[in-house]
Motif scaffolding. Sequence first.
Motif, PDB file in Angstrom:
ATOM      1  N   ALA A 196       0.741  -1.261  -0.030  1.00  0.00           N
ATOM      2  CA  ALA A 196      -0.105   0.087   0.005  1.00  0.00           C
ATOM      3  C   ALA A 196       0.819   1.433  -0.136  1.00  0.00           C
ATOM      4  CB  ALA A 196      -1.064  -0.223   1.290  1.00  0.00           C
ATOM      5  N   ILE A 197       1.993   1.132   0.820  1.00  0.00           N
ATOM      6  CA  ILE A 197       2.820   2.644   0.910  1.00  0.00           C
ATOM      7  C   ILE A 197       3.631   2.567  -0.675  1.00  0.00           C
ATOM      8  CG2 ILE A 197       4.867   3.364   2.044  1.00  0.00           C
ATOM      9  CD1 ILE A 197       3.958   2.011   4.507  1.00  0.00           C
ATOM     10  N   TYR A 198       3.932   1.604  -1.176  1.00  0.00           N
ATOM     11  CA  TYR A 198       4.687   1.450  -2.280  1.00  0.00           C
ATOM     12  C   TYR A 198       3.922   2.121  -3.388  1.00  0.00           C
ATOM     13  CZ  TYR A 198       6.371  -0.249  -6.791  1.00  0.00           C
ATOM     14  OH  TYR A 198       6.646  -0.263  -8.262  1.00  0.00           O
ATOM     15  N   LYS A 199       2.374   1.568  -3.452  1.00  0.00           N
ATOM     16  CA  LYS A 199       1.515   2.092  -4.387  1.00  0.00           C
ATOM     17  C   LYS A 199       1.129   3.696  -4.142  1.00  0.00           C
ATOM     18  CE  LYS A 199      -2.815   1.201  -6.408  1.00  0.00           C
ATOM     19  NZ  LYS A 199      -4.147   0.148  -6.312  1.00  0.00           N
ATOM     20  N   ARG A 200       1.103   3.988  -2.841  1.00  0.00           N
ATOM     21  CA  ARG A 200       0.974   5.366  -2.650  1.00  0.00           C
ATOM     22  C   ARG A 200       1.918   6.313  -3.065  1.00  0.00           C
ATOM     23  NH1 ARG A 200       2.973   8.084   1.832  1.00  0.00           N
ATOM     24  NH2 ARG A 200       1.643   9.982   2.118  1.00  0.00           N
ATOM     25  N   GLU A 201       3.268   5.690  -2.917  1.00  0.00           N
ATOM     26  CA  GLU A 201       4.350   6.643  -3.081  1.00  0.00           C
ATOM     27  C   GLU A 201       4.666   6.848  -4.669  1.00  0.00           C
ATOM     28  OE1 GLU A 201       6.511   8.459  -1.221  1.00  0.00           O
ATOM     29  OE2 GLU A 201       4.976   8.272   0.453  1.00  0.00           O
ATOM     30  N   LEU A 202       4.280   5.386  -5.267  1.00  0.00           N
ATOM     31  CA  LEU A 202       4.489   5.382  -6.795  1.00  0.00           C
ATOM     32  C   LEU A 202       3.444   6.465  -7.443  1.00  0.00           C
ATOM     33  CD1 LEU A 202       6.111   4.308  -9.151  1.00  0.00           C
ATOM     34  CD2 LEU A 202       4.470   2.480  -9.105  1.00  0.00           C
ATOM     35  N   ASP A 203       2.077   6.394  -6.869  1.00  0.00           N
ATOM     36  CA  ASP A 203       1.172   7.341  -7.614  1.00  0.00           C
ATOM     37  C   ASP A 203       1.375   8.479  -7.281  1.00  0.00           C
ATOM     38  OD1 ASP A 203      -0.218   5.136  -8.393  1.00  0.00           O
ATOM     39  OD2 ASP A 203      -1.710   4.963  -6.815  1.00  0.00           O
ATOM     40  N   SER A 204       1.953   9.164  -6.230  1.00  0.00           N
ATOM     41  CA  SER A 204       2.224  10.483  -5.989  1.00  0.00           C
ATOM     42  C   SER A 204       3.216  11.269  -6.993  1.00  0.00           C
ATOM     43  CB  SER A 204       2.809  10.560  -4.419  1.00  0.00           C
ATOM     44  OG  SER A 204       4.071  10.138  -4.142  1.00  0.00           O
ATOM     45  N   TYR A 205       4.173  10.337  -7.324  1.00  0.00           N
ATOM     46  CA  TYR A 205       5.175  10.851  -8.133  1.00  0.00           C
ATOM     47  C   TYR A 205       4.554  11.155  -9.562  1.00  0.00           C
ATOM     48  CZ  TYR A 205       9.131  10.001  -5.053  1.00  0.00           C
ATOM     49  OH  TYR A 205       9.976   9.982  -4.061  1.00  0.00           O
ATOM     50  N   PHE A 206       3.412  10.580 -10.016  1.00  0.00           N
ATOM     51  CA  PHE A 206       3.015  10.818 -11.331  1.00  0.00           C
ATOM     52  C   PHE A 206       2.001  11.723 -11.202  1.00  0.00           C
ATOM     53  CE2 PHE A 206       5.386   6.895 -11.767  1.00  0.00           C
ATOM     54  CZ  PHE A 206       6.017   7.158 -13.117  1.00  0.00           C
ATOM     55  N   SER A 241       1.853  14.284  -9.009  1.00  0.00           N
ATOM     56  CA  SER A 241       2.573  15.419  -8.881  1.00  0.00           C
ATOM     57  C   SER A 241       3.384  15.751  -9.901  1.00  0.00           C
ATOM     58  CB  SER A 241       3.464  15.447  -7.613  1.00  0.00           C
ATOM     59  OG  SER A 241       4.554  14.846  -7.736  1.00  0.00           O
ATOM     60  N   MET A 242       3.482  15.083 -11.182  1.00  0.00           N
ATOM     61  CA  MET A 242       4.351  15.220 -12.276  1.00  0.00           C
ATOM     62  C   MET A 242       5.907  15.248 -12.145  1.00  0.00           C
ATOM     63  SD  MET A 242       2.006  15.746 -14.609  1.00  0.00           S
ATOM     64  CE  MET A 242       3.194  16.610 -16.023  1.00  0.00           C
ATOM     65  N   ILE A 243       6.146  15.044 -10.823  1.00  0.00           N
ATOM     66  CA  ILE A 243       7.831  14.737 -10.563  1.00  0.00           C
ATOM     67  C   ILE A 243       8.306  13.803 -11.735  1.00  0.00           C
ATOM     68  CG2 ILE A 243       9.472  14.277  -8.907  1.00  0.00           C
ATOM     69  CD1 ILE A 243       7.953  15.890  -6.968  1.00  0.00           C
ATOM     70  N   GLY A 244       7.403  12.550 -11.329  1.00  0.00           N
ATOM     71  CA  GLY A 244       7.965  11.396 -12.258  1.00  0.00           C
ATOM     72  C   GLY A 244       8.155  11.493 -13.748  1.00  0.00           C
ATOM     73  N   TYR A 245       7.084  12.298 -14.447  1.00  0.00           N
ATOM     74  CA  TYR A 245       7.096  12.470 -15.636  1.00  0.00           C
ATOM     75  C   TYR A 245       8.212  13.364 -15.921  1.00  0.00           C
ATOM     76  CZ  TYR A 245       2.375  10.568 -15.869  1.00  0.00           C
ATOM     77  OH  TYR A 245       1.116   9.796 -15.671  1.00  0.00           O
ATOM     78  N   VAL A 246       8.244  14.359 -15.486  1.00  0.00           N
ATOM     79  CA  VAL A 246       9.485  15.421 -15.667  1.00  0.00           C
ATOM     80  C   VAL A 246      10.874  14.746 -15.427  1.00  0.00           C
ATOM     81  CG1 VAL A 246      10.553  17.447 -15.001  1.00  0.00           C
ATOM     82  CG2 VAL A 246       8.207  17.398 -14.839  1.00  0.00           C
ATOM     83  N   PHE A 247      11.002  13.748 -14.350  1.00  0.00           N
ATOM     84  CA  PHE A 247      12.413  13.108 -13.955  1.00  0.00           C
ATOM     85  C   PHE A 247      12.764  12.168 -15.375  1.00  0.00           C
ATOM     86  CE2 PHE A 247      14.433   9.176 -12.634  1.00  0.00           C
ATOM     87  CZ  PHE A 247      15.528   9.703 -12.086  1.00  0.00           C
ATOM     88  N   ILE A 248      11.582  11.537 -15.747  1.00  0.00           N
ATOM     89  CA  ILE A 248      11.774  10.601 -16.793  1.00  0.00           C
ATOM     90  C   ILE A 248      12.197  11.374 -18.235  1.00  0.00           C
ATOM     91  CG2 ILE A 248      10.745   8.697 -18.364  1.00  0.00           C
ATOM     92  CD1 ILE A 248       9.093   7.867 -15.668  1.00  0.00           C
ATOM     93  N   LEU A 277      14.185  13.719  -7.261  1.00  0.00           N
ATOM     94  CA  LEU A 277      13.455  12.576  -7.040  1.00  0.00           C
ATOM     95  C   LEU A 277      13.235  12.164  -5.482  1.00  0.00           C
ATOM     96  CD1 LEU A 277      11.889  10.253  -8.709  1.00  0.00           C
ATOM     97  CD2 LEU A 277      13.776   8.746  -8.511  1.00  0.00           C
ATOM     98  N   THR A 278      14.426  12.373  -4.823  1.00  0.00           N
ATOM     99  CA  THR A 278      14.256  11.906  -3.473  1.00  0.00           C
ATOM    100  C   THR A 278      13.807  12.797  -2.445  1.00  0.00           C
ATOM    101  OG1 THR A 278      16.735  12.440  -3.165  1.00  0.00           O
ATOM    102  CG2 THR A 278      15.917  10.156  -4.101  1.00  0.00           C
ATOM    103  N   MET A 279      13.893  14.342  -2.828  1.00  0.00           N
ATOM    104  CA  MET A 279      13.765  15.373  -1.723  1.00  0.00           C
ATOM    105  C   MET A 279      12.486  15.428  -1.087  1.00  0.00           C
ATOM    106  SD  MET A 279      13.285  18.648  -4.306  1.00  0.00           S
ATOM    107  CE  MET A 279      11.720  18.801  -5.271  1.00  0.00           C
ATOM    108  N   LYS A 280      11.392  14.809  -1.735  1.00  0.00           N
ATOM    109  CA  LYS A 280       9.920  14.832  -1.144  1.00  0.00           C
ATOM    110  C   LYS A 280       9.751  13.395  -0.266  1.00  0.00           C
ATOM    111  CE  LYS A 280       6.314  14.152  -3.621  1.00  0.00           C
ATOM    112  NZ  LYS A 280       6.136  12.748  -3.256  1.00  0.00           N
ATOM    113  N   SER A 281      10.785  12.381  -0.433  1.00  0.00           N
ATOM    114  CA  SER A 281      10.538  11.099   0.154  1.00  0.00           C
ATOM    115  C   SER A 281       9.950  11.248   1.567  1.00  0.00           C
ATOM    116  CB  SER A 281      11.651  10.278   0.045  1.00  0.00           C
ATOM    117  OG  SER A 281      12.952  10.761   0.457  1.00  0.00           O
ATOM    118  N   PHE A 282      10.731  12.093   2.568  1.00  0.00           N
ATOM    119  CA  PHE A 282      10.374  12.048   3.669  1.00  0.00           C
ATOM    120  C   PHE A 282      10.116  13.446   4.346  1.00  0.00           C
ATOM    121  CE2 PHE A 282      12.045   7.531   3.967  1.00  0.00           C
ATOM    122  CZ  PHE A 282      11.371   7.039   4.790  1.00  0.00           C
ATOM    123  N   SER A 283      10.995  14.278   3.575  1.00  0.00           N
ATOM    124  CA  SER A 283      10.750  15.937   4.296  1.00  0.00           C
ATOM    125  C   SER A 283       9.364  16.301   4.050  1.00  0.00           C
ATOM    126  CB  SER A 283      11.786  16.728   3.592  1.00  0.00           C
ATOM    127  OG  SER A 283      11.432  16.491   2.021  1.00  0.00           O
TER     128      SER A 283
END
Length: 288
Positions: A3-13, A15-22, A63-69
């Motif tokens: 559930a945490i993995y899916k939640r975090e993966l969804d958040s990257y896309f 928020s557009m961070i995932g698309y911009v990174f790729i 990619l990592t700056m929002k992981s916990f902060s």
Amino acid sequence: MRAIYKRELDSYFHSMIGYVFIAFFLAFTGVYFMAYNLTYGYPVFSYVLSSLVFILMLAIPVLTMKSFSEDRKSKTDQLLLTAPVSLGQIVMGKYLAMVTVFLIPNMVFCLFPLVIKMQGNAYFLTDYSGILIFFLLGCVFISIGMFLSSLTESQIIAALSSIGVLLILYLWDGLIGFLPSSPLLNLFILIIIFTLVCVLVWRLTCNYILGGVLEVIALAGCIIPYAADSGLFENLLPDLLGRLNLTAPLTDVLSNRLFDTNGVILYLSIIGLFIFLTMQSIQKRRWS
């Protein structure tokens, strides 16, 4: 953890961070690929990967700056830490989500050697070995950035500190050349390094006894061998720290066509270390 993995993966896309990174990564890859492989005719894709290491150093902190902060700043980390999952599952869920985002451009990289083959000769073993090493190097950078993100609630600070640390690692081979060869200076610097490590352990665990015991062991492990034979400490730091050159395995693939298993073990060890440090950082905040 799923559930945490899916939640975090969804958040990257979401928020557009995932698309911009790729997109950012693939755009630079295309530029280097056109320059090295199509224009100049180099038949090895690993030349492109070697040039992408500097881009990797700048992209991973985004990619990592929002992981916990981000969770810490918005106070949603309290809900996460009280969820019915272990701390290890929380950290691994977030880490694997970032690794998955990074995996996507690496999967696209696997197509480039096929394009080279269409134009002439290709070295598949070298290229795919280089892609694997490059992916593991990125996983190392992600683990470092995740740990630094767990130390602050500011995404800006997390990103800048990650860039600073990764820049040091990128320049590691050149910086080692400034280290002294004198046995006494090597002993002194080694004691300072071990002391800083003990302070870090104390800060993460709040255990004075553990930090003190480690410091005593470190001092004894340095001073006793030096007293027995000071010659052992001549060029000790350059030799030891030279083994931590994280770009060396990729260089071996490119220059010598060698797949360094020791480099893979080093990468996996560093990943495990920083995942553990992240867990300790979160654990300290959980009980503070």
